[in-house]
Design a protein around this motif. Sequence first.
Motif, mmCIF file in Angstrom:
data_model
loop_
_atom_site.group_PDB
_atom_site.id
_atom_site.type_symbol
_atom_site.label_atom_id
_atom_site.label_comp_id
_atom_site.label_asym_id
_atom_site.label_seq_id
_atom_site.Cartn_x
_atom_site.Cartn_y
_atom_site.Cartn_z
ATOM 1 N N THR A 14 0.859 -1.185 0.000
ATOM 2 C CA THR A 14 0.000 0.000 0.000
ATOM 3 C C THR A 14 0.895 1.234 0.000
ATOM 4 O OG1 THR A 14 -0.188 0.208 2.419
ATOM 5 C CG2 THR A 14 -1.835 -1.173 1.305
ATOM 6 N N THR A 15 0.399 2.300 -0.622
ATOM 7 C CA THR A 15 1.137 3.556 -0.686
ATOM 8 C C THR A 15 0.159 4.674 -1.035
ATOM 9 O OG1 THR A 15 3.095 4.638 -1.640
ATOM 10 C CG2 THR A 15 1.774 3.292 -3.133
ATOM 11 N N PRO A 16 0.457 5.909 -0.626
ATOM 12 C CA PRO A 16 -0.417 7.011 -1.034
ATOM 13 C C PRO A 16 -0.424 7.165 -2.557
ATOM 14 C CG PRO A 16 1.043 7.708 0.739
ATOM 15 C CD PRO A 16 1.517 6.365 0.280
ATOM 16 N N ALA A 17 -1.565 7.552 -3.105
ATOM 17 C CA ALA A 17 -1.651 7.839 -4.538
ATOM 18 C C ALA A 17 -0.789 9.064 -4.848
ATOM 19 C CB ALA A 17 -3.101 8.085 -4.931
ATOM 20 N N SER A 18 -0.198 9.094 -6.033
ATOM 21 C CA SER A 18 0.740 10.172 -6.374
ATOM 22 C C SER A 18 0.085 11.545 -6.300
ATOM 23 C CB SER A 18 1.343 9.938 -7.752
ATOM 24 O OG SER A 18 0.329 9.863 -8.731
ATOM 25 N N TRP A 19 -1.179 11.639 -6.636
ATOM 26 C CA TRP A 19 -1.832 12.952 -6.634
ATOM 27 C C TRP A 19 -1.992 13.535 -5.228
ATOM 28 C CZ3 TRP A 19 -6.265 14.178 -4.058
ATOM 29 C CH2 TRP A 19 -7.074 13.129 -3.635
ATOM 30 N N THR A 20 -1.815 12.733 -4.178
ATOM 31 C CA THR A 20 -1.998 13.222 -2.810
ATOM 32 C C THR A 20 -0.743 13.854 -2.224
ATOM 33 O OG1 THR A 20 -1.407 11.122 -1.753
ATOM 34 C CG2 THR A 20 -3.738 11.446 -2.343
ATOM 35 N N ASP A 21 0.367 13.828 -2.951
ATOM 36 C CA ASP A 21 1.632 14.304 -2.391
ATOM 37 C C ASP A 21 1.538 15.745 -1.879
ATOM 38 O OD1 ASP A 21 4.430 13.629 -1.834
ATOM 39 O OD2 ASP A 21 4.873 15.210 -3.300
ATOM 40 N N GLY A 22 1.053 16.646 -2.685
ATOM 41 C CA GLY A 22 0.907 18.034 -2.257
ATOM 42 C C GLY A 22 -0.063 18.176 -1.096
ATOM 43 N N LEU A 23 -1.165 17.431 -1.156
ATOM 44 C CA LEU A 23 -2.157 17.465 -0.086
ATOM 45 C C LEU A 23 -1.555 16.974 1.235
ATOM 46 C CD1 LEU A 23 -5.066 17.813 0.942
ATOM 47 C CD2 LEU A 23 -5.536 15.493 0.085
ATOM 48 N N LEU A 24 -0.785 15.895 1.186
ATOM 49 C CA LEU A 24 -0.158 15.374 2.404
ATOM 50 C C LEU A 24 0.812 16.391 3.013
ATOM 51 C CD1 LEU A 24 0.426 11.661 1.403
ATOM 52 C CD2 LEU A 24 -1.118 12.509 3.175
ATOM 53 N N HIS A 25 1.583 17.070 2.176
ATOM 54 C CA HIS A 25 2.499 18.089 2.696
ATOM 55 C C HIS A 25 1.711 19.241 3.336
ATOM 56 C CE1 HIS A 25 5.603 15.935 0.432
ATOM 57 N NE2 HIS A 25 6.432 16.529 1.266
ATOM 58 N N PHE A 26 0.607 19.636 2.720
ATOM 59 C CA PHE A 26 -0.241 20.683 3.305
ATOM 60 C C PHE A 26 -0.810 20.224 4.642
ATOM 61 C CE2 PHE A 26 -4.569 22.323 3.890
ATOM 62 C CZ PHE A 26 -4.296 23.677 4.046
ATOM 63 N N LEU A 27 -1.344 18.993 4.695
ATOM 64 C CA LEU A 27 -1.900 18.471 5.949
ATOM 65 C C LEU A 27 -0.828 18.358 7.032
ATOM 66 C CD1 LEU A 27 -4.293 15.723 4.519
ATOM 67 C CD2 LEU A 27 -4.928 17.966 5.463
ATOM 68 N N GLY A 28 0.399 18.054 6.630
ATOM 69 C CA GLY A 28 1.504 18.015 7.582
ATOM 70 C C GLY A 28 1.795 19.390 8.167
ATOM 71 N N ARG A 29 1.796 20.417 7.306
ATOM 72 C CA ARG A 29 2.024 21.784 7.794
ATOM 73 C C ARG A 29 0.909 22.220 8.741
ATOM 74 N NH1 ARG A 29 3.519 22.290 2.487
ATOM 75 N NH2 ARG A 29 1.604 23.368 1.906
ATOM 76 N N CYS A 30 -0.305 21.698 8.515
ATOM 77 C CA CYS A 30 -1.446 22.011 9.399
ATOM 78 C C CYS A 30 -1.478 21.098 10.622
ATOM 79 C CB CYS A 30 -2.764 21.865 8.630
ATOM 80 S SG CYS A 30 -2.948 23.039 7.295
ATOM 81 N N GLN A 31 -0.514 20.194 10.719
ATOM 82 C CA GLN A 31 -0.394 19.229 11.813
ATOM 83 C C GLN A 31 -1.590 18.295 11.921
ATOM 84 O OE1 GLN A 31 0.613 21.562 15.305
ATOM 85 N NE2 GLN A 31 2.667 21.948 14.524
ATOM 86 N N LEU A 32 -2.178 17.962 10.759
ATOM 87 C CA LEU A 32 -3.279 16.997 10.713
ATOM 88 C C LEU A 32 -2.779 15.588 10.424
ATOM 89 C CD1 LEU A 32 -5.875 19.209 8.839
ATOM 90 C CD2 LEU A 32 -5.850 18.614 11.272
ATOM 91 N N VAL A 33 -1.598 15.488 9.857
ATOM 92 C CA VAL A 33 -0.881 14.218 9.694
ATOM 93 C C VAL A 33 0.557 14.483 10.134
ATOM 94 C CG1 VAL A 33 -2.342 13.387 7.792
ATOM 95 C CG2 VAL A 33 -0.234 14.632 7.275
ATOM 96 N N SER A 34 1.323 13.423 10.299
ATOM 97 C CA SER A 34 2.701 13.563 10.763
ATOM 98 C C SER A 34 3.559 14.263 9.704
ATOM 99 C CB SER A 34 3.291 12.198 11.084
ATOM 100 O OG SER A 34 4.683 12.306 11.295
ATOM 101 N N GLN A 35 3.954 15.494 9.995
ATOM 102 C CA GLN A 35 4.800 16.242 9.080
ATOM 103 C C GLN A 35 6.144 15.538 8.891
ATOM 104 O OE1 GLN A 35 5.329 20.341 10.196
ATOM 105 N NE2 GLN A 35 6.030 20.920 8.168
ATOM 106 N N GLU A 36 6.639 14.920 9.954
ATOM 107 C CA GLU A 36 7.913 14.199 9.880
ATOM 108 C C GLU A 36 7.828 13.040 8.898
ATOM 109 O OE1 GLU A 36 10.788 11.504 12.745
ATOM 110 O OE2 GLU A 36 9.317 12.833 13.677
ATOM 111 N N GLU A 37 6.753 12.250 8.987
ATOM 112 C CA GLU A 37 6.609 11.103 8.080
ATOM 113 C C GLU A 37 6.445 11.559 6.637
ATOM 114 O OE1 GLU A 37 4.036 7.861 8.916
ATOM 115 O OE2 GLU A 37 4.564 7.841 11.038
#
Length: 175
Positions: free
Chosen positions: A108-131
């Motif tokens: 399993t892996t995140p879909a490629s289109w979510t990369d920018g979204l994941l970085h944004f969510l990390g900056r908002c501290q909604l997901v692990s920014q470190e990961e």
Amino acid sequence: HKANQFIPGNLRNGKVLDIGCGTSPYFLANTSFQERFGIDRVGETRTCGEVRLRHLDLNNFDTLPFPDESFNVVTMLAVVEHLDPGRVAQLFRESGRLLIPGGMVIVTTPASWTDGLLHFLGRCQLVSQEEVAEHQYAYSLPVLGWYFGQAGFEMNKIRFGYFEAYMNMWATAVK
């Protein structure tokens, strides 16, 4: 949960290896196999309940430390995006070597289109920014298929799909 859905009952009579299991191997603690093993770059080699954990840097290895055909299932759950893309084909090849005939790899892996979204969510501290910052590459289903092909898996034994609102991808390959 998703990985457990793909595993047929007959494969649960043997061993499972979770590559990139982390220091708290959630999948291994919540799946049913005769024997459960995990590999990760963090932590040390130890036993955690009935789970045997081994330390290994997945970006710096030649072979996985197990004999040929020793596992029924090998999983890599949210792992490949953290690895050097140049190492993924070798990891898939080694996973195939470890599988019994008819055994299965699950990725399993995140879909490629979510990369920018994941970085944004990390900056908002909604997901692990470190990961998210550790992500090396964003995969697509065709690219995962290419890696399986490079590792020697037959294309007619590979399945792909999406889950969690198309934000994550899964792939299975049978030896």
